[in-house]
Scaffold this active site. Structure first.
Site, short mmCIF file in Angstrom:
data_model
loop_
_atom_site.label_atom_id
_atom_site.label_comp_id
_atom_site.label_asym_id
_atom_site.label_seq_id
_atom_site.Cartn_x
_atom_site.Cartn_y
_atom_site.Cartn_z
N TYR A 216 32.41 10.44 -24.61
CA TYR A 216 31.25 10.50 -23.70
C TYR A 216 30.54 11.82 -23.88
CZ TYR A 216 31.48 13.72 -19.66
OH TYR A 216 31.40 14.82 -18.83
N PHE B 176 27.00 20.32 -20.22
CA PHE B 176 26.95 19.72 -21.55
C PHE B 176 28.38 19.72 -22.07
CE2 PHE B 176 27.22 19.76 -26.06
CZ PHE B 176 26.18 18.98 -26.53
N GLU B 177 28.91 18.54 -22.32
CA GLU B 177 30.20 18.42 -22.97
C GLU B 177 30.25 17.07 -23.67
OE1 GLU B 177 33.41 18.68 -20.16
OE2 GLU B 177 32.82 16.86 -19.08
N VAL B 178 30.87 17.06 -24.83
CA VAL B 178 31.15 15.82 -25.54
C VAL B 178 32.66 15.74 -25.65
CG1 VAL B 178 30.67 14.40 -27.56
CG2 VAL B 178 29.02 16.15 -26.86
N TYR C 52 36.91 18.07 -27.98
CA TYR C 52 36.02 18.67 -26.99
C TYR C 52 34.91 19.45 -27.68
CZ TYR C 52 34.51 20.70 -22.59
OH TYR C 52 33.75 21.04 -21.49
#
Length: 380
Positions: free
Chosen positions: A193, A278-280, A221
């Site tokens: 996500y 903001f993080e994936v 991450y």
């Protein structure tokens, strides 16, 4: 012979006409009254008492989610009032990246989304969009929280002029991001996500797929900005982390990166954290028993409500405990701006597809922790 009078049956018919007209008039009055005084649908925001879960999924004609390179989605917790800022952020994401991939979007809220919100977002996104209601037990204050202790903590932070000092909603949101959002049914089928926010700006074209980049390299991450946290908001967090590690000595990844969050071998927290707006993330990590165990331990301490622990320090500390350095990636080339801070690439070739000032990038500032992250030794 005398003609029979027709006055009697005509009189009956006339009476029926009058009765029908009266019924019709009453019906019209009732309908008009209801429409005159009812609340317009786009203004309704109250959650039905009997609703604990709700979703609305809208799929464009011809959309094929199974053809995507990665089972991934953009996701955010947002409210109806954030509509126009959210549309601006989506428009930038579409223009900068997603118009070539068409990854889906998942929008979650503690209040029902209006038709106006859903229609405007669906029109902007151009890919599959899903709208979900957050379950009550994932959002509301836990029964075991001491309300007076929480109010005292809020008053203290207010005296220190700390942002969101008295906001219960902010605390509910950070708790939800810390330990619940990835459990929502609308995210169940996704592997990665990308968190988006309504008040953000993407300042560079993204010519590759960050989801695929992470998956192919075993990265769990991804971030753009790192900062030091406000000390008053996390005064007792590190003590809770120390208690966790004492009772679970095997929880740490042998090649962990905890030296990024402590400068003295674990005696104290240096306040470094990834900025999670903001993080994936590889959702498998958040769904793992080790992360769940850590979150439950932190959650039960109550500091999310008593002190205002954010999802950023909670998530960041967990990542340093469970991941090796090469499993975390700084997306240096993704131009991203939120609030007063931005990540802006300095590479001249990358700058050709950006509209930001690299000299203003937060990683050049001592308030950032990215330099310290880059100086960590590789674990392999």
């Amino acid at each position: 012979m005398a003609r029979r009078s027709a006055s009697f049956p005509l009189g009956i018919l006339g009476r029926y006409k009058i009765i029908l007209l009266l019924i019709f008039a009453v019906a019209l009055f009732h309908i008009g009254f209801v429409y005159l005084f009812k609340t317009p649908s786009h203004l309704k925001a109250r959650r039905p008492e009997d609703v604990t879960s709700f979703s609305d999924v809208r799929v464009p004609v011809g959309y094929n989610e199974s053809s995507l390179p990665v089972r991934a989605a953009f996701a955010t917790v947002v409210r109806n009032s954030d509509l126009h800022e959210l549309r601006a952020a989506i428009r930038q994401l579409e223009d900068r990246f997603n118009n070539r991939y068409h990854y889906p979007y998942v929008f979650l809220s503690d209040e029902p989304f209006t038709d106006e919100f859903k229609e405007a977002v669906a029109w902007t996104a151009k890919s599959k969009v899903s709208f979900g209601l957050i379950p009550r037990d994932h959002w509301e204050l836990p029964s075991w929280i001491d309300r007076q202790k929480m109010r005292d903590g809020m008053a203290y932070l207010t005296s220190k002029e700390v942002i969101h000092s008295e906001s219960i909603n902010y605390r509910q949101m950070t708790r939800y991001y810390s330990g619940f959002f990835y459990k929502h049914p609308l995210l169940a089928n996704y592997e990665y996500y990308w968190r988006i926010e309504h008040d953000t700006e993407y300042t560079c074209d993204i010519p590759y797929d960050p989801f695929l980049y992470m998956k192919e390299r075993g990265i769990h991450y991804g971030y753009t900005i790192s900062l030091h946290e406000f000390e008053d908001t996390v005064k007792s967090l590190w003590g809770v982390v120390q208690d966790y590690l004492k009772t679970r000595p095997t929880a740490l990844q042998p090649q962990n990166t905890m030296d990024w969050v402590t400068n003295n071998g674990g005696q104290s927290y240096n306040l470094c954290h990834f900025w999670t707006n903001f993080e994936v993330v590889n959702l498998g990590l958040l769904r793992s028993p080790q992360y769940e165990d850590f979150f439950q331990h932190v959650d039960k301490a109550g500091g999310i409500f008593y002190e205002r622990w954010g999802d950023a320090p909670i998530r960041s500390i967990a990542m340093t405990m469970f991941l090796r350095k090469e499993q975390v990636h700084w997306f240096e080339d993704i131009g991203y701006s939120h609030s007063a801070f931005q990540n802006c690439p300095s590479d001249p070739e990358v700058q050709m597809r950006c509209h930001c000032n690299p000299s203003s990038s937060i990683h050049r500032n001592d308030f950032s922790c990215t330099r310290q992250w880059n100086q960590l030794p590789a674990s392999y």
